[in-house]
Design a protein around this motif. Structure first.
Motif, PDB file in Angstrom:
ATOM      1  N   GLY A  80       0.787  -1.235   0.000  1.00 25.40           N
ATOM      2  CA  GLY A  80       0.000   0.000   0.000  1.00 25.40           C
ATOM      3  C   GLY A  80       0.813   1.276   0.000  1.00 25.40           C
ATOM      4  O   GLY A  80       0.308   2.323  -0.373  1.00 25.40           O
ATOM      5  N   GLU A  81       2.069   1.206   0.414  1.00 25.36           N
ATOM      6  CA  GLU A  81       2.865   2.440   0.483  1.00 25.36           C
ATOM      7  C   GLU A  81       3.327   2.885  -0.895  1.00 25.36           C
ATOM      8  O   GLU A  81       3.501   4.066  -1.160  1.00 25.36           O
ATOM      9  CB  GLU A  81       4.104   2.227   1.374  1.00 25.36           C
ATOM     10  N   VAL A  82       3.586   1.920  -1.790  1.00 19.62           N
ATOM     11  CA  VAL A  82       4.024   2.271  -3.148  1.00 19.62           C
ATOM     12  C   VAL A  82       3.044   1.642  -4.123  1.00 19.62           C
ATOM     13  O   VAL A  82       2.329   0.690  -3.794  1.00 19.62           O
ATOM     14  CB  VAL A  82       5.457   1.758  -3.460  1.00 19.62           C
ATOM     15  N   THR A  83       3.026   2.183  -5.345  1.00 20.25           N
ATOM     16  CA  THR A  83       2.165   1.577  -6.358  1.00 20.25           C
ATOM     17  C   THR A  83       2.930   0.460  -7.062  1.00 20.25           C
ATOM     18  O   THR A  83       4.160   0.369  -6.973  1.00 20.25           O
ATOM     19  CB  THR A  83       1.731   2.600  -7.419  1.00 20.25           C
ATOM     20  N   ALA A  84       2.178  -0.356  -7.798  1.00 22.18           N
ATOM     21  CA  ALA A  84       2.808  -1.473  -8.498  1.00 22.18           C
ATOM     22  C   ALA A  84       3.793  -0.956  -9.541  1.00 22.18           C
ATOM     23  O   ALA A  84       4.868  -1.538  -9.746  1.00 22.18           O
ATOM     24  CB  ALA A  84       1.744  -2.346  -9.161  1.00 22.18           C
ATOM     25  N   ILE A  85       3.433   0.167 -10.189  1.00 28.99           N
ATOM     26  CA  ILE A  85       4.325   0.719 -11.209  1.00 28.99           C
ATOM     27  C   ILE A  85       5.636   1.174 -10.579  1.00 28.99           C
ATOM     28  O   ILE A  85       6.725   0.952 -11.118  1.00 28.99           O
ATOM     29  CB  ILE A  85       3.636   1.879 -11.960  1.00 28.99           C
ATOM     30  N   GLN A  86       5.538   1.793  -9.399  1.00 22.99           N
ATOM     31  CA  GLN A  86       6.765   2.221  -8.721  1.00 22.99           C
ATOM     32  C   GLN A  86       7.631   1.017  -8.363  1.00 22.99           C
ATOM     33  O   GLN A  86       8.861   1.048  -8.485  1.00 22.99           O
ATOM     34  CB  GLN A  86       6.428   3.001  -7.445  1.00 22.99           C
ATOM     35  N   ALA A  87       6.961  -0.057  -7.929  1.00 20.72           N
ATOM     36  CA  ALA A  87       7.724  -1.256  -7.571  1.00 20.72           C
ATOM     37  C   ALA A  87       8.411  -1.836  -8.809  1.00 20.72           C
ATOM     38  O   ALA A  87       9.563  -2.284  -8.745  1.00 20.72           O
ATOM     39  CB  ALA A  87       6.796  -2.300  -6.948  1.00 20.72           C
ATOM     40  N   LEU A  88       7.697  -1.806  -9.948  1.00 20.54           N
ATOM     41  CA  LEU A  88       8.294  -2.323 -11.185  1.00 20.54           C
ATOM     42  C   LEU A  88       9.502  -1.484 -11.580  1.00 20.54           C
ATOM     43  O   LEU A  88      10.564  -2.007 -11.934  1.00 20.54           O
ATOM     44  CB  LEU A  88       7.248  -2.304 -12.308  1.00 20.54           C
ATOM     45  N   GLU A  89       9.341  -0.148 -11.488  1.00 21.92           N
ATOM     46  CA  GLU A  89      10.450   0.726 -11.862  1.00 21.92           C
ATOM     47  C   GLU A  89      11.648   0.512 -10.950  1.00 21.92           C
ATOM     48  O   GLU A  89      12.801   0.473 -11.401  1.00 21.92           O
ATOM     49  CB  GLU A  89       9.989   2.184 -11.826  1.00 21.92           C
ATOM     50  N   LYS A  90      11.368   0.339  -9.656  1.00 22.23           N
ATOM     51  CA  LYS A  90      12.475   0.109  -8.727  1.00 22.23           C
ATOM     52  C   LYS A  90      13.167  -1.214  -9.048  1.00 22.23           C
ATOM     53  O   LYS A  90      14.393  -1.314  -9.032  1.00 22.23           O
ATOM     54  CB  LYS A  90      11.973   0.109  -7.283  1.00 22.23           C
ATOM     55  N   GLY A  91      12.353  -2.235  -9.364  1.00 24.80           N
ATOM     56  CA  GLY A  91      12.947  -3.541  -9.714  1.00 24.80           C
ATOM     57  C   GLY A  91      13.850  -3.430 -10.933  1.00 24.80           C
ATOM     58  O   GLY A  91      14.959  -3.981 -10.963  1.00 24.80           O
ATOM     59  N   LEU A  92      13.392  -2.670 -11.948  1.00 26.60           N
ATOM     60  CA  LEU A  92      14.204  -2.504 -13.151  1.00 26.60           C
ATOM     61  C   LEU A  92      15.488  -1.746 -12.830  1.00 26.60           C
ATOM     62  O   LEU A  92      16.577  -2.115 -13.287  1.00 26.60           O
ATOM     63  CB  LEU A  92      13.405  -1.752 -14.229  1.00 26.60           C
ATOM     64  N   ASP A  93      15.369  -0.689 -12.021  1.00 26.76           N
ATOM     65  CA  ASP A  93      16.567   0.070 -11.653  1.00 26.76           C
ATOM     66  C   ASP A  93      17.555  -0.798 -10.884  1.00 26.76           C
ATOM     67  O   ASP A  93      18.768  -0.757 -11.132  1.00 26.76           O
ATOM     68  CB  ASP A  93      16.181   1.292 -10.796  1.00 26.76           C
ATOM     69  N   ASP A  94      17.033  -1.587  -9.948  1.00 26.47           N
ATOM     70  CA  ASP A  94      17.928  -2.443  -9.160  1.00 26.47           C
ATOM     71  C   ASP A  94      18.620  -3.467 -10.045  1.00 26.47           C
ATOM     72  O   ASP A  94      19.818  -3.756  -9.877  1.00 26.47           O
ATOM     73  CB  ASP A  94      17.130  -3.172  -8.063  1.00 26.47           C
ATOM     74  N   LEU A  95      17.870  -4.006 -11.009  1.00 22.95           N
ATOM     75  CA  LEU A  95      18.473  -4.999 -11.907  1.00 22.95           C
ATOM     76  C   LEU A  95      19.554  -4.339 -12.758  1.00 22.95           C
ATOM     77  O   LEU A  95      20.617  -4.931 -13.017  1.00 22.95           O
ATOM     78  CB  LEU A  95      17.384  -5.625 -12.783  1.00 22.95           C
TER      79      LEU A  95
END
Lengths: 340, 143
Positions: B103-118
């Protein structure tokens, strides 16, 4: 059954009839009170690369501290998505050999070419209006005619002596530079191995063909794969638990593993000398006298990669390209604005 | 002998002056495969939650290579409750990715963070590997 002991978390257990603790569990929330969130600095600390050997054609190196999904991504990309140059279109002027046109064309496609794929652009195959240019197509020519050798001694049966050009090798392929290709490829485009046998001819038979080579990836056709194979295995672990094995039992223990894995020390006790050489045949688990005295396993985050190149690029180039390709996939997705 | 790896990727021959064929984006180190990116490459599937904390994405022309790696990186985010990927049919080159957050972040934000981390992970692996090859602490013959 998951082993919650931190020192055992990294180990995949190998029993005589099953494997245990296979999936990685380093996700936040899995172990209460522990922080497994992604942390680049922690990753940098734990990550290691060790290269065992690196030659022009093959390499073995270790990746420590990555997850299986990442190591597998690199392996998959090396096999199927690193672009290389290969013969795609074969224009046959004359083929009176016994090898059928399509079989000959298929064999030619599989010949690995020593060419740096960075120097070429992609050729759009599907568009009928696009003509090949010197930026995206390499033209090769193969011409071979077999004749009788008049000076062969009577009674010889060796075709190499009896006939001229009976065997057509990949060394017969000639590079025809188009446009500026003479500057870009001063050494020419040659097959990675000149001794590949393409066809066998007899007197009167002739092969005369032109080939167009383009860039492609392994996903499209295996001839475009830059590696003979790229594979990895996990580092095996062997733990001798309880009292050390001595005497005859130690000798028998030693023979259950490949040479060099187990050694006997000066006290006559068996110890693990080099688990890396083990092929994990689990032979030791077949003998009841070792029940409960040895534990086999694999370290889940230690990958021993073996990359064998076909000759187009060196194995280190191939691995670096595969890492860059994974980055590129992420960059492409990252560019999208999904918030509309 | 390890070859000197060429920093200029895919820009045509580095020795020859590149006139009209210089793709400035490529020269900057940004990649564009073929220069054409499918606008449908990634779409949000219908049925995403109102507040955006749960969503399914459909990514074309991708498979387990990116799917599993991305799923792992997104799962490493403590804000993500669920992340999974599937390939609806092996004959279709498409991959579905579902992300649900607390609930703190949106799914899109989580996807973007995952891509950045990768991306960070790959950059680091590339640097370390290049360093290891330069260091030369290995045999140059096959055992």
């Amino acid at each position: 059954m998951v082993d919650y002991n931190p020192s055992q978390r990294n180990l995949v257990g190998i029993e005589h009839d099953r494997v245990t603790n296979v999936s990685s569990t380093d996700f936040p929330g899995y172990y209460p009170g522990e922080d497994h969130a992604w942390n680049l600095d922690k990753f940098k600390e734990n990550f290691k690369i060790q290269i065992s050997y690196l030659t022009d054609l093959s390499s073995s190196f270790d990746l420590l501290g990555v997850d299986a999904s990442i190591a597998n991504a690199f392996r998959r990309i090396m096999i199927s998505e690193v672009p290389t140059l290969a013969i795609e279109y074969v224009y046959i002027e004359n083929n009176t050999s016994i090898i059928q046109d399509e079989v000959l064309a298929h064999r030619l496609g599989l010949i690995p070419l020593k060419a740096n794929p960075d120097y070429l652009r992609w050729f759009k195959k599907d568009d009928p209006d696009i003509e090949p240019t010197d930026y995206d197509t390499v033209v090769l020519h193969l011409s071979a005619k077999c004749t009788t050798n008049p000076s062969a001694a009577p009674g010889t049966t060796d075709p190499k002596v009896l006939y001229n050009n009976a065997n057509v090798y990949a060394s017969a392929i000639q590079f025809e530079p188009q446009g500026r290709q003479a500057e870009w490829f001063p050494d020419g485009i040659t097959p990675a191995n000149p001794d590949i046998l393409i066809a066998k001819l007899r007197p009167g038979q002739e092969i005369d063909l032109t080939m167009h080579c383009i860039l492609g990836i392994g996903q499209d056709h295996a001839k475009f794969s830059p590696v003979a194979t790229a594979s990895y295995r996990l580092l095996p672990t062997i733990d001798i638990i309880g009292p050390p094995l001595t005497g005859d039992l130690a000798q028998k223990f030693k023979t259950c593993f490949p040479k060099g894995v187990i050694a006997i020390n000066s006290n006559g006790e068996a110890y693990v000398k080099d688990a890396r050489k083990d092929t994990v045949s689990r032979e030791v688990l077949r003998h009841p006298e070792f029940d409960g005295r040895v534990k086999l396993g694999r370290q889940r985050d230690h990958f021993i990669f073996t990359v064998e190149s076909t000759g187009a690029m060196t194995p280190d180039e191939i691995f670096i390209k595969s890492v860059q390709l994974l980055k590129k996939k992420c960059q492409i997705l990252r560019k999208f604005n999904l918030r509309t | 002998m390890p070859s000197a790896t060429n920093e200029n990727e895919g820009t045509g021959s580095p020795e020859v002056p590149q006139e009209e064929f210089v793709d400035q984006e490529m020269a900057d180190g940004e990649f564009e495969f073929d220069g054409e990116i499918d606008p449908n490459k990634i779409q949000i599937l219908p049925g995403a939650s109102e507040d955006g904390t749960a969503a399914s994405f459909r990514i074309l022309q991708e498979d387990h290579t990116l799917g599993n790696a991305l799923r792992y990186m997104i799962m490493k985010n403590p804000e993500v409750e669920f992340c999974g990927y599937s390939i609806p049919h092996p004959s279709e080159a498409a991959m579905n990715l579902r992300i649900q957050t607390y609930g703190e972040v949106t799914a899109i934000q989580a996807l973007e963070k995952g891509l950045d981390d990768l991306l960070d992970l790959c950059s680091h692996i590339e640097d370390e590997y290049r360093k290891a090859v330069e260091a030369g602490d290995y045999s140059t013959v096959e055992p």
